[in-house]
Scaffold this motif. Sequence first.
Motif, PDB file in Angstrom:
ATOM      1  N   PHE A 190      -4.713   5.514   3.770  1.00 27.23           N
ATOM      2  CA  PHE A 190      -4.495   6.860   4.301  1.00 27.23           C
ATOM      3  C   PHE A 190      -4.362   7.822   3.119  1.00 27.23           C
ATOM      4  CE2 PHE A 190      -3.509   4.307   7.879  1.00 27.23           C
ATOM      5  CZ  PHE A 190      -3.492   5.083   9.020  1.00 27.23           C
ATOM      6  N   ALA A 200       0.230  11.209   5.506  1.00 28.21           N
ATOM      7  CA  ALA A 200      -0.542   9.992   5.230  1.00 28.21           C
ATOM      8  C   ALA A 200       0.383   8.788   5.081  1.00 28.21           C
ATOM      9  CB  ALA A 200      -1.378  10.187   3.962  1.00 28.21           C
ATOM     10  N   ALA A 204       0.283   5.604   7.717  1.00 29.34           N
ATOM     11  CA  ALA A 204       0.146   4.215   7.264  1.00 29.34           C
ATOM     12  C   ALA A 204       1.316   3.366   7.737  1.00 29.34           C
ATOM     13  CB  ALA A 204       0.036   4.180   5.738  1.00 29.34           C
ATOM     14  N   GLY A 217      -0.407   4.506   2.294  1.00 28.64           N
ATOM     15  CA  GLY A 217      -0.590   5.943   2.179  1.00 28.64           C
ATOM     16  C   GLY A 217      -0.543   6.353   0.717  1.00 28.64           C
TER      17      GLY A 217
END
Length: 329
Positions: A190, A200, A204, A217
């Motif tokens: 991510f 993000a 994740a 992420g």
Amino acid sequence: FGLSEKDLRNIKRLRFMAMGTSQNAAFIGQQMLAELARIPGETLNASEFLYSPELREDDALTVVVSQSGETADTLRAMREVQRRGGKVLGICNVQGSTLTREADHLILTHCGPEIGVASTKAFFGQVTALYLLAIHLGRANGTLDADEGRKLIDDLRRLRVHLDAAFRPEVREQIHAAAEYLATVKSCLFLGRSLQHPVALEGALKLKEISYIHAEGYPAGEMKHGPIALIDKDFPVIALATPGRTYDKMLSNIQEVRARDGKVVVIAAIGDQVAKSSSDFMIEVPEVPELLAPLITIVPLQLLSYHVALLLERDIDQPRNLAKSVTVE
């Protein structure tokens, strides 16, 4: 709340402490406070604070974020701040919890009981509370005037209408198409920048929590410093490319992934043909003010994780090895 205007004006440094989803919300809050109140801050994993050097606390405020108010590492870190002479503002969802009783000051998010182990609406409530705190501090220290403060509040009020777009039939189809693909992979990445980087991280976390697919992420600018070596046709990237100051750089990251045969799921604004043509799957979100974009982009990521887990027949409400409140260190 309990902090006077004088108290707020005396704050020169902010420290955010939390764990898991709450820490991802705190990362966003740190950026919001810097943007609107011009107060520098840092976000720490609460379990690591105990090993940090002792600093002066007279001009600092520590913001402790916890859904349950019972997270053992978070509570221990809060007590250590207080032992050092610091003041703690708690942001919590559960009235009567240890955090609400022991923090010097308190903001309740009033999200209601959260039944599933993986946190969803609590994240939304925490980010909203931190946004309001940033406005309040900005007004108190003079970095925002009354008109600016009212506009920011109006932006938040209008967000409710925009959220409906995340549940349109065509968006559900986009999410389901991406979920069918992600349910076939073993790992994914991510990517986001600025305010979308913590989103993000949270996207994740949600995917790994309830689908058991390995997900990480990353700040998108970090991709070239290691993660890019993993990208191939079997290693997809979920990219947050919404309008704003990071949009062009996110498109550049997406092109780098595509050049290495990586599949891309992009979260982008409704009607963004550039993002659509650069991706394999696109999930549309409405365009909103940049500071509030995390509250929009997190919704499709939560739904994406849900549908992946559903396809894999996971226990979504009670994922293996996890507890709603981590009460041991």
